[in-house]
Design an enzyme around this catalytic site. Sequence first.
Site, PDB file in Angstrom:
ATOM      1  N   LYS A 191      -6.061  -8.270  -2.571  1.00 18.97           N
ATOM      2  CA  LYS A 191      -7.164  -8.231  -3.536  1.00 18.97           C
ATOM      3  C   LYS A 191      -7.496  -9.632  -4.017  1.00 18.97           C
ATOM      4  O   LYS A 191      -6.588 -10.407  -4.344  1.00 18.97           O
ATOM      5  CB  LYS A 191      -6.776  -7.384  -4.745  1.00 18.97           C
ATOM      6  N   ARG A 213      -8.295  11.916  -6.651  1.00 23.06           N
ATOM      7  CA  ARG A 213      -9.441  11.191  -6.131  1.00 23.06           C
ATOM      8  C   ARG A 213     -10.542  12.142  -5.658  1.00 23.06           C
ATOM      9  O   ARG A 213     -11.721  11.878  -5.852  1.00 23.06           O
ATOM     10  CB  ARG A 213      -8.980  10.297  -4.980  1.00 23.06           C
ATOM     11  N   LYS A 221       0.872  -1.172   0.000  1.00 22.71           N
ATOM     12  CA  LYS A 221       0.000   0.000   0.000  1.00 22.71           C
ATOM     13  C   LYS A 221       0.910   1.223   0.000  1.00 22.71           C
ATOM     14  O   LYS A 221       1.596   1.507   0.979  1.00 22.71           O
ATOM     15  CB  LYS A 221      -0.893  -0.005   1.236  1.00 22.71           C
TER      16      LYS A 221
HETATM   17  S1  IVH Z   1      -6.351  -0.620  -4.850  1.00 23.06           S
HETATM   18  C1  IVH Z   1     -10.406   0.578  -3.467  1.00 23.06           C
HETATM   19  N1  IVH Z   1      -3.787  -0.814  -4.483  1.00 23.06           N
HETATM   20  O1  IVH Z   1      -5.175   2.986  -0.845  1.00 23.06           O
HETATM   21  C2  IVH Z   1      -9.400  -0.313  -4.072  1.00 23.06           C
HETATM   22  N2  IVH Z   1      -4.919   1.046  -3.510  1.00 23.06           N
HETATM   23  O2  IVH Z   1      -7.502   2.237  -2.316  1.00 23.06           O
HETATM   24  C3  IVH Z   1      -8.774   0.259  -5.277  1.00 23.06           C
HETATM   25  N3  IVH Z   1      -3.426   2.588  -2.332  1.00 23.06           N
HETATM   26  O3  IVH Z   1      -6.379   5.884  -1.232  1.00 23.06           O
HETATM   27  C4  IVH Z   1      -7.408   0.736  -5.029  1.00 23.06           C
HETATM   28  N4  IVH Z   1      -1.561   1.500  -2.718  1.00 23.06           N
HETATM   29  O4  IVH Z   1      -4.613   5.582  -2.939  1.00 23.06           O
HETATM   30  C5  IVH Z   1      -4.907  -0.087  -4.220  1.00 23.06           C
HETATM   31  N5  IVH Z   1      -1.507  -1.128  -4.300  1.00 23.06           N
HETATM   32  C6  IVH Z   1      -2.600  -0.395  -4.040  1.00 23.06           C
HETATM   33  C7  IVH Z   1      -2.569   0.800  -3.295  1.00 23.06           C
HETATM   34  C8  IVH Z   1      -3.749   1.498  -3.039  1.00 23.06           C
HETATM   35  C9  IVH Z   1      -2.100   2.551  -2.153  1.00 23.06           C
HETATM   36  C10 IVH Z   1      -4.307   3.602  -1.734  1.00 23.06           C
HETATM   37  C11 IVH Z   1      -5.191   4.360  -2.657  1.00 23.06           C
HETATM   38  C12 IVH Z   1      -6.439   4.653  -1.858  1.00 23.06           C
HETATM   39  C13 IVH Z   1      -6.398   3.657  -0.803  1.00 23.06           C
HETATM   40  C14 IVH Z   1      -7.520   2.709  -1.034  1.00 23.06           C
END
Ligand code: IVH
Length: 685
Positions: free
Chosen positions: A296, A143, A117
Amino acid sequence: MPTPADRIGELRGEIEHHNRLYHELAEPEITDREFDALLRELQELEERHPELAAPDSPTQTVGAGPAQGFAGVRHAVRMLSISNTYDAAELRKWHESNCKRLDIDPAGDVEYVVELKIDGLAVNLRYERREGGRAEFVLGATRGDGRQGEDVTLNLKTIAAIPDGFDAPEGGNVLEVRGEVYFEREAFERMNEERAKRGEQTFANPRNSAAGTLKQLDPALVAQRPLTMFAYAFGETDFDLPATHWEFLQLIERLGFRVNPDRMLCRGIEEVVGQTLVWESKRRELGYDTDGLVVKLNRLDWQAELGATSKAPRAATAYKFSAEQAQSRLLSVEWNVGRTGAVTPVANMEPVQLAGTTVRRATLYNVGEIRRLGLKTGDAIMVEKGGDIIPKVLRAIDSLRDGSERDIVVPDKCPGCGSDLGEIAGGTTKKQTVTLQCVNVACPAQVRERIEHYASRNAMDIEGLGGKMVNQLADAGLIADVADLYHLERERIASLDRQGERSAENLVEAIARSRTQPLARFLFALGIRQVGAQSAQELAAKFGTLDRFLGATREELAAFSDQETNAVADAIVEFRGRKENMELIRRLREAGVNPPPDTTSAERAQHLDADFDGRTFVLTGELQAMTRGDAKKEIEKRGGKVSGSVSKKTDVVVVGESPGGKYDKAVSLGVTIWDEAEFGRRLSP
Ligand code: IVH
């Protein structure tokens, strides 16, 4: 062919014209993007022909420029947030609930992709197929609130990791790729060192500076900063996607996107749990900040089947790393006066290494917290740094006491103005707080904090007016409140210590530019209790103009969003009820502060129309009653979106005289078709 000099003259004229429409009449004829294009063309011409540059060119007087903020972009597919888990048990629970919904065996080898993340800023990159089969980067947005973000295309175009196009696989016209824009730690530190050398303010951490950089109004500035991106998801698309997320990542990597090489395909939830253990420590070897893992479900059809709650998709969850802790010693407690008069304790402690930085100070929140922890000066303490920038004191280590510790002296007079402090109990039943409060609104310490807040990046964004500068100006008697800022003279600033002509000039200009910051920023800048950046945006969207905001009834204020907002309404009513606040607003307006009406909003709110809101339109053929540009504006005003090509996702195709292939495509896909007469009826029922 016009000569460059001709074209430059023409562009300057046009830009000035649109500037006036936008800023003085608040009746723009063209979109911000169209305006940006004009300004950019002019910038490029002037760069290529420096002999034709002029100090009064609109490129030099940016204040009036377009980029007072960015155009709003409504996301075709919402950008959701993500649920959090903090330990293996929660991960397993999440897995089981998914399996139950999907009606599959939780003990089977369900595949998950585990990614890091990234602690940066999510963006949506839209690519559309052009003649010849190449997909081009046409729109990049932040976003925002998930439904609507800001158009930062020009800034994103400066990032090398973002391809400006790719050869589109057959069959699709639109692909939106989502990812995280961030700074590598080393690049961030190098940039900060350089800023420090130039005497510029340094950034607190990579995340904040990435966010700040993307929202820079000048793409040339963004280009100088080493931002990068990892792609990890898709938004709207009519491409034939592979069956799994893993293959999707491989696909976009082939198309030229930067995808994190640290990604893991796991079979079964226990393998995922194994990865959480690995990365708890391995994350420190990474060149960038990460606050967890994103897990995921691999199969995209299962992802779709699971759907989302109102906030987050079910098929993904974030596993948050545990916050880092370290032991230190409490040396002293400092009391700071905030802009609302709350006097908050800050711990000074022995320097300690924590999450990659040396930490010397930590927050103690409020007096209640000190009492709850039973802290004494000299105590050995545990400090923790989690997702927040500021570390906090967790507890005292009683067993290490040797009797030399002293009680912390809680002040009864405000350190800023010497007036009596009151104790205010608050918080929730679960977590009670006791805050020290200075009730003197004229307290100089409070006033300085308020000015600093007014100028801060998310408020009026006055570059060069940080805490030190505010103190210097206030010490010299040049400012006593924010209205005074607009009467500052260059010569007076230049005569201050460590200031020069150039920096004084820049500051005066930055202050002048703030006069036309959008209403949302102004409302936030006022520093009304309870009104954070988010509420300010919602308030601006609801009321549209400052006058309407000031005239709103308590009931209207309480109903401005779907949240629990009585506290906000109360705070606003209280704020407006104070004579000195209204007087300040009057003086600000007299000094030319005039936030342009929020058009994402008031107007749209009136117009929002079920025939249009949230639907995607394509225009084809010649319209008789209006230009395409006007038709587009009318649709957008009502909450709709106009796209360039017909796909399964298109809701309505509006067809004028002698339409082209889009009409045929709409017919073959069975998309709803309106002729111009129908379109007209829907516009004005
Ligand atoms: S997947 C809602 N993958 O986390 C799922 N998000 O998404 C779609 N983020 O604020 C996003 N790294 O900015 C995904 N490898 C990653 C990510 C990631 C960081 C952040 C993104 C968002 C939050 C939730």
